[in-house]
Design a protein around this motif. Structure first.
Motif, PDB file in Angstrom:
ATOM      1  N   VAL A  38       7.095   0.790  -2.548  1.00  0.00           N
ATOM      2  CA  VAL A  38       8.420   1.729  -2.796  1.00  0.00           C
ATOM      3  C   VAL A  38       9.109   2.096  -1.869  1.00  0.00           C
ATOM      4  O   VAL A  38      10.395   1.512  -2.011  1.00  0.00           O
ATOM      5  CB  VAL A  38       7.848   2.708  -3.708  1.00  0.00           C
ATOM      6  N   LEU A  39       8.927   2.171  -0.951  1.00  0.00           N
ATOM      7  CA  LEU A  39       9.508   2.253   0.330  1.00  0.00           C
ATOM      8  C   LEU A  39      10.502   1.682   1.496  1.00  0.00           C
ATOM      9  O   LEU A  39      11.189   1.451   1.009  1.00  0.00           O
ATOM     10  CB  LEU A  39       8.915   2.976   1.662  1.00  0.00           C
ATOM     11  N   ASP A  91       7.783   9.730  -6.906  1.00  0.00           N
ATOM     12  CA  ASP A  91       7.021   8.832  -7.391  1.00  0.00           C
ATOM     13  C   ASP A  91       5.710   8.805  -6.722  1.00  0.00           C
ATOM     14  O   ASP A  91       5.029   8.548  -6.688  1.00  0.00           O
ATOM     15  CB  ASP A  91       8.026   7.891  -7.363  1.00  0.00           C
ATOM     16  N   ILE A  92       6.322   8.628  -4.718  1.00  0.00           N
ATOM     17  CA  ILE A  92       5.060   8.887  -3.684  1.00  0.00           C
ATOM     18  C   ILE A  92       4.515   9.527  -4.068  1.00  0.00           C
ATOM     19  O   ILE A  92       2.517   9.214  -4.085  1.00  0.00           O
ATOM     20  CB  ILE A  92       6.026   8.434  -3.115  1.00  0.00           C
ATOM     21  N   PHE A 137      -2.501  11.345  -8.146  1.00  0.00           N
ATOM     22  CA  PHE A 137      -3.142   9.850  -8.693  1.00  0.00           C
ATOM     23  C   PHE A 137      -4.431  10.733  -8.962  1.00  0.00           C
ATOM     24  O   PHE A 137      -5.334  10.333  -9.632  1.00  0.00           O
ATOM     25  CB  PHE A 137      -2.167  10.031  -9.760  1.00  0.00           C
ATOM     26  N   PRO A 138      -4.656   9.608  -8.306  1.00  0.00           N
ATOM     27  CA  PRO A 138      -5.889   9.223  -7.229  1.00  0.00           C
ATOM     28  C   PRO A 138      -7.014   9.935  -6.715  1.00  0.00           C
ATOM     29  O   PRO A 138      -8.243  10.372  -7.389  1.00  0.00           O
ATOM     30  CB  PRO A 138      -5.958   8.132  -6.768  1.00  0.00           C
ATOM     31  N   TRP A 146      17.169  11.417   4.119  1.00  0.00           N
ATOM     32  CA  TRP A 146      15.655  10.836   4.212  1.00  0.00           C
ATOM     33  C   TRP A 146      15.297  12.142   5.688  1.00  0.00           C
ATOM     34  O   TRP A 146      13.824  11.969   5.529  1.00  0.00           O
ATOM     35  CB  TRP A 146      15.839   9.437   5.660  1.00  0.00           C
ATOM     36  N   ILE A 198       6.116   5.197 -12.529  1.00  0.00           N
ATOM     37  CA  ILE A 198       6.460   3.747 -11.508  1.00  0.00           C
ATOM     38  C   ILE A 198       8.039   3.616 -12.554  1.00  0.00           C
ATOM     39  O   ILE A 198       8.940   1.670 -12.178  1.00  0.00           O
ATOM     40  CB  ILE A 198       5.373   3.049 -11.788  1.00  0.00           C
ATOM     41  N   LEU A 237       3.305  -2.805  -8.345  1.00  0.00           N
ATOM     42  CA  LEU A 237       2.478  -1.309  -8.890  1.00  0.00           C
ATOM     43  C   LEU A 237       1.940  -1.638  -9.897  1.00  0.00           C
ATOM     44  O   LEU A 237       0.632  -0.382  -9.880  1.00  0.00           O
ATOM     45  CB  LEU A 237       4.146  -0.709  -8.742  1.00  0.00           C
ATOM     46  N   THR A 268       1.180   8.084 -14.598  1.00  0.00           N
ATOM     47  CA  THR A 268       1.832   7.008 -13.349  1.00  0.00           C
ATOM     48  C   THR A 268       2.275   5.851 -13.608  1.00  0.00           C
ATOM     49  O   THR A 268       3.740   5.273 -12.685  1.00  0.00           O
ATOM     50  CB  THR A 268       0.478   6.791 -13.089  1.00  0.00           C
ATOM     51  N   HIS A 311      12.678   8.071  -6.208  1.00  0.00           N
ATOM     52  CA  HIS A 311      11.319   7.625  -5.569  1.00  0.00           C
ATOM     53  C   HIS A 311      10.139   8.021  -4.577  1.00  0.00           C
ATOM     54  O   HIS A 311       8.913   7.776  -4.252  1.00  0.00           O
ATOM     55  CB  HIS A 311      11.991   6.842  -4.321  1.00  0.00           C
ATOM     56  N   THR A 318      -1.733   0.078  -9.438  1.00  0.00           N
ATOM     57  CA  THR A 318      -2.463   1.297 -10.356  1.00  0.00           C
ATOM     58  C   THR A 318      -3.799   1.012 -11.470  1.00  0.00           C
ATOM     59  O   THR A 318      -4.997   1.462 -11.413  1.00  0.00           O
ATOM     60  CB  THR A 318      -1.720   1.843 -11.711  1.00  0.00           C
ATOM     61  N   LYS A 354       0.696   1.195  -2.754  1.00  0.00           N
ATOM     62  CA  LYS A 354       1.716   1.262  -3.669  1.00  0.00           C
ATOM     63  C   LYS A 354       3.200   1.861  -3.220  1.00  0.00           C
ATOM     64  O   LYS A 354       4.329   1.611  -2.618  1.00  0.00           O
ATOM     65  CB  LYS A 354       1.280   2.000  -4.704  1.00  0.00           C
ATOM     66  N   ALA A 355       2.895   3.195  -1.742  1.00  0.00           N
ATOM     67  CA  ALA A 355       3.595   3.657  -1.498  1.00  0.00           C
ATOM     68  C   ALA A 355       4.862   2.874  -0.229  1.00  0.00           C
ATOM     69  O   ALA A 355       5.970   3.030  -0.470  1.00  0.00           O
ATOM     70  CB  ALA A 355       3.413   4.835  -0.620  1.00  0.00           C
ATOM     71  N   ALA A 404      -3.051   3.192  -2.483  1.00  0.00           N
ATOM     72  CA  ALA A 404      -1.953   3.940  -2.334  1.00  0.00           C
ATOM     73  C   ALA A 404      -0.640   3.683  -1.259  1.00  0.00           C
ATOM     74  O   ALA A 404       0.464   4.410  -1.699  1.00  0.00           O
ATOM     75  CB  ALA A 404      -2.212   5.276  -2.659  1.00  0.00           C
ATOM     76  N   VAL A 405      -1.271   3.995  -0.105  1.00  0.00           N
ATOM     77  CA  VAL A 405      -0.609   3.885   0.541  1.00  0.00           C
ATOM     78  C   VAL A 405      -0.232   2.497   0.923  1.00  0.00           C
ATOM     79  O   VAL A 405       1.694   2.141   0.346  1.00  0.00           O
ATOM     80  CB  VAL A 405      -1.350   3.463   2.005  1.00  0.00           C
ATOM     81  N   ILE A 441       1.991   9.352  -7.348  1.00  0.00           N
ATOM     82  CA  ILE A 441       1.226   7.870  -6.693  1.00  0.00           C
ATOM     83  C   ILE A 441      -0.208   8.536  -5.360  1.00  0.00           C
ATOM     84  O   ILE A 441      -1.120   7.843  -5.553  1.00  0.00           O
ATOM     85  CB  ILE A 441       1.997   6.507  -5.643  1.00  0.00           C
ATOM     86  N   PHE A 442      -0.252   9.151  -4.762  1.00  0.00           N
ATOM     87  CA  PHE A 442      -1.207  10.126  -3.997  1.00  0.00           C
ATOM     88  C   PHE A 442      -2.018  10.776  -4.617  1.00  0.00           C
ATOM     89  O   PHE A 442      -3.368  11.142  -4.761  1.00  0.00           O
ATOM     90  CB  PHE A 442      -0.443  10.034  -3.113  1.00  0.00           C
TER      91      PHE A 442
END
Lengths: 560, 100, 239
Positions: free
Chosen positions: B52-53, C221-222, C228-229, C39, C87, B18, C83, C218, B22, B48-49, B45-46, C225-226
């Motif tokens: 994590v998933l 966090d995800i 940030f960019p 979930w 993580i 990860l 970020t 988590h 980044t 990384k996601a 990004a996908v 992750i989106f």
């Protein structure tokens, strides 16, 4: 009072009065307000939604009274805007969306699948409290003067120009959304993880399939309207111009985000109703539902396809021609699974052993009125026609045929069908049939003229109209009064039945389903012993069922 | 009760991956690649996601229903975005894929 | 075909695990139910943030130059640092659950505290960033000022440009603000878990609350992750 049914009533055991059930398990306000029993929570919801239904009906009465005359003479136009807005907000969010799932669904889902309770009982209770919290915010807004944006909160009026309690009402709806989400989440987990042994997916009653599909929509759609409302509140409060054209924002974006939820929301309102109708049609034709799997899959198809059509509310708002074409085609497609259900119910009725008990009267009414509403839906999904009919009374009539002629009829039918199970009492047959008739006649008199009015060009949300429309409007108001009587009567005879109604046995209708295999009212844990299911759904042909619904002694399991 | 226990080594490896991703996304962003900037950024990004998933959120060891639930969530977001963009990206043209 | 009725076995009186709730038959069923429930809640969160992402995508496609210019004023180094912090916090959260699975009570507590500290670090950096934006008058509203602008453009276009930049900042604050609120709630829940963890309630047999909190953490966090960019890296190659 005549409380007979067509089927021979199996007399309840003599000591039923003393048997423990969920109603006499504990007494006192605390035992109700802190309950975790899904059946009690269903009743708490029943009380709440009835109160909001009464409030919404009051607003409807004011609308119809104003529209008796062409001039706006009962109230100021600004007031009229508030009245129809509050009618919509209260009816949609506080009645139609929760009514069947949170009352009948909460009560019946664990019973029908053979479980002791829902997966998350505390979340269930929290859901009711959150509903009421949302209600308090909305009531506060109403009592302080209400909102005038229409229940659709279109921007930039709602964000920049309305002088009414937008944020309070929006907050009420936002909070109420969580109540809905909790219920849907609970249902999905329960249906996946807590079915009784032997209860496979294709042995589930269609009521369960419908509520499962509804819950999928709730979980996937409600959050989007939640964030949209939050953005409207942020724009109004903090002047963060998301939808403000003066800042480069696009009001149409609001409409996209709003309708992404609000169209599936109408399927949240109708799918549970269809589930009820499947149960009623099967029980009162004494026949299994024709094409069970098709009906089950149709529920899922409606849920999925329902998310792909939202732009049909915005045909004349300014979308691209390409987008509206796609949405129009998808809207035609989504009618198909609904039609599949109507055909299958009809095929079930064919050569069935039909009896015209009160629940069946509502079910038959539903099938006819829903069909009319659905057909007019395909009419307005046609782009060219909608250009003329958008924002007219044709639209109003269309959705009232589905919401009132559909959902509310199904809710009434379901209440009448399961009332003996819920309360352990029977209600008068003559009065209830009369109410059903009044509802049917009153409904049609109220809303059919509105199709004509809309087609002739009368706009919706206007507090005055050209004099040539008066006759139809008067007919509509007359119908509304009859409809009102039809809705008020059950309040009285249901209340009467609680004290004076004949006690119901396990299965007064002679129907097939797990909920009819336990006492009326059921014990707190639903079943003294958890059933093992080997029976196909709606199996009216089996010998055992036949035997149980005649004068022979019913199958009794060890209760002590 | 029997349950899969992911080893710490796997967790650390995912963590390292990860961080690397980044760094990659920051580096690539510094070059002007036109439309590819967005594609690469989203792709990273996908990825990384998904890491994590799959590992941190234990989708790797979850039931089919759970995996389907997670997928459905992202799929539905894709529906929201794509059908909305379907309006916005075709506002200027009547026939978006041919002619003007 | 009939309904036969059996005894309720698995759910027995005093032999049942103390954490087993009465309407479930086994701990396994309860765990699967609570995981699926969590979930599903995360799915609602995907759609909740999703509305904001949709808004972002629409406006980004309409006003790309303004968005690039606005993004350029965000400090990508702070964003990248945050970020990395998040993580790392996901790692410590995952390790907290691992520690419960191998019955290391003290490590459970240690990793939970580490996660909380990292979360607070993230929020601290965000506070610094917000303060910076406030000082530069980039907070949308009456005090918004935009001097950097695009290139040498005519005055009306310049005004439009500033409007679209303000739109970016509205989205920036709503999206990161909502994300921060979720972080705060997450840290709050972690705090709640500290005492039971210390008492050894979470072990290889039962650690549902940790698992569910982990899933939530988590997910937050995800989202970042989106974010940030999309928010920080648009303008990286500009100028």
């Amino acid at each position: 009072m005549n409380t007979s049914t067509v089927h021979p009533e199996i007399p309840p055991p003599a000591d039923l009065v003393d048997r423990p059930n969920y109603l006499n398990a504990a007494y006192g306000l605390k035992s109700w307000l802190l309950t975790r029993d899904h059946k009690r929570i269903g009743i708490l919801y029943m009380i709440s939604v009835t109160i909001f239904f009464a409030l919404g009906s009051l607003f409807a009465l004011l609308i119809r009274l104003e529209l008796l005359t062409p001039e706006g003479d009962l109230m100021q136009p600004d007031t009229y805007n508030r009245v129809f807005t509050m009618h919509g907000v209260v009816m949609v969010f506080f009645f139609l969306i929760p009514a069947i799932p949170a009352t009948l669904g909460n009560f019946l889902v664990p019973l029908m699948i053979g479980a002791k309770d829902l997966a998350f009982p505390k979340l269930n209770l929290a859901s009711w409290y959150v509903y009421n919290l949302g209600g308090i915010f909305t009531l506060w807004a109403i009592f302080n003067g209400g909102v005038d944006t229409g229940w659709t909160f279109y921007t930039p009026f709602s964000t920049n120009y309305s002088n009414s309690y937008v944020i309070a009402t929006a907050l009420g709806v936002f909070i109420n959304g969580f109540s809905s989400i909790f219920t849907g989440l609970n249902f999905i987990v329960t249906i996946h993880r807590m079915r009784a042994p032997g209860m496979t997916w294709f042995r589930l009653p269609l009521f369960i399939w419908s509520h499962y599909a509804t819950s999928l929509i709730i979980v996937l759609g409600t959050p989007v309207v939640a964030i949209t409302i939050l953005m409207v509140a942020a724009e109004r409060l903090l002047h963060l111009g998301i939808f403000d054209p003066r800042l480069g924002g696009d009001p149409i974006l609001f409409q996209h985000l709003f309708w992404f939820y609000s169209h599936p929301a109408v399927y949240i309102m109708i799918l549970p109703a269809m589930g009820v109708i499947s149960e009623l049609v099967a029980a009162f034709s004494r026949k299994r539902i024709f094409g069970y799997r098709f009906v089950a899959f149709a529920s899922i198809a409606i849920a999925v396809l329902g998310f792909l059509v939202w732009g049909h509310h915005m045909f004349v708002a300014g979308q691209s021609m390409y987008a509206v074409t796609i949405f129009s085609i998808m809207s035609m497609l989504v009618a198909v699974p609904s039609a599949v259900k109507v055909f299958n119910w009809t095929a079930t009725l064919y050569e069935g052993s039909i009896s015209y008990e009160t629940p069946m009267l509502y079910a038959l009414g539903f099938i006819g009125l829903f069909t009319l509403g659905g057909l007019t839906g395909t009419m307005i999904a046609t782009l060219g026609i909608d250009v003329h009919l958008h924002d007219t009374y044709f639209i109003v009539a269309h959705f009232h045929y589905i919401m009132v002629g559909g959902t509310i009829m199904a809710y009434m039918g379901g209440l009448h069908y399961w009332w003996p199970k819920i309360s352990g009492r029977l209600y008068p047959g003559f009065l209830s049939r009369l109410s059903a008739l009044l509802v049917f006649v009153g409904f049609n008199l109220t809303f059919f003229p509105q199709f004509i009015l809309g087609y002739l060009g009368m706009p919706r949300r206007y507090w005055s109209y050209p004099p040539e429309f008066q006759v139809l409007n008067v007919l509509s108001t007359a119908g509304a009064s009859i409809l009102g009587v039809g809705y008020i009567l059950p309040l009285f005879y249901f209340a009467w039945s609680l004290k004076y109604g004949k006690r119901a046995g396990e299965n007064p209708w002679g129907a097939v389903g797990l909920e009819w295999d336990t006492t009326s009212p059921p014990p707190t844990e639903n079943f003294p012993v958890i059933p093992v299911v080997t029976r196909e759904p709606y199996d009216y042909t089996s010998e055992e069922v036949h035997r149980r619904t005649t004068q022979e002694a019913p199958v009794v399991y060890q209760l002590d | 009760m029997s349950e899969h226990v992911t080893s710490r080594a796997v967790y650390f490896a995912v963590f390292a991956a990860l961080l690397v991703l980044t760094a990659a996304t920051v580096i690539v962003a510094n070059f002007d690649l036109g439309w590819a900037n967005d594609a690469v950024a989203l792709g990273i990004a996908v990825t990384k996601a998904l890491l994590v998933l799959w590992f941190f959120m234990h989708l790797r060891y979850s039931t089919r229903v759970t995996v389907l639930t997670a997928l459905a969530g992202f799929f539905w977001l894709a529906i929201l975005i794509s059908l909305t963009l379907n309006d916005y990206l075709t506002r200027e043209t009547l026939f978006p894929y041919w002619g003007k | 075909m009939s309904i036969s009725l059996t005894d309720p076995q698995a759910h027995g009186g005093h032999d049942a695990h103390p954490s087993l709730q009465h309407h479930f038959d086994t701990l396994e069923q309860q765990k699967e139910a609570s995981t699926l429930g969590m979930w599903l809640f995360l799915v609602t969160e995907i759609m909740f943030f999703g509305g904001l992402f949709t808004t972002y995508v629409v406006y980004r496609s309409k006003y790309s130059t303004a968005f690039v210019a606005a993004s350029h004023t965000l400090d990508w180094k702070l964003g990248a640092f945050n970020t990395a912090v998040l993580i790392l916090s996901s790692l410590t959260m995952a390790l907290a659950i691992w520690a419960a699975q191998v019955n290391r009570r003290k490590q459970v507590v240690a990793f939970l505290i580490a996660t909380m500290i990292l979360g607070l670090t993230f929020l601290g950096v965000k506070a610094v960033e917000y303060k910076d934006k406030f000082e530069h008058h980039h907070v949308p509203g009456a005090s918004f000022e935009w001097h950097e602008g695009g290139h040498a453009e005519a005055a009306p276009a310049q005004a439009d440009f500033a409007k679209h930049v303000q739109l970016f900042f509205s989205l920036y604050f709503i999206m990161t603000g909502l994300h921060a609120v979720h972080m705060i709630c997450g840290i709050g829940v972690l705090a709640f878990l500290l005492m039971p963890s210390w008492k050894g309630r979470y072990n290889s047999a039962y650690h549902n609350p940790l698992e569910c909190t982990g899933l939530y953490w988590h997910f937050v966090d995800i989202v970042w992750i989106f974010l940030f960019p999309l928010l920080y890296l648009l303008g990286a190659h500009a100028k």
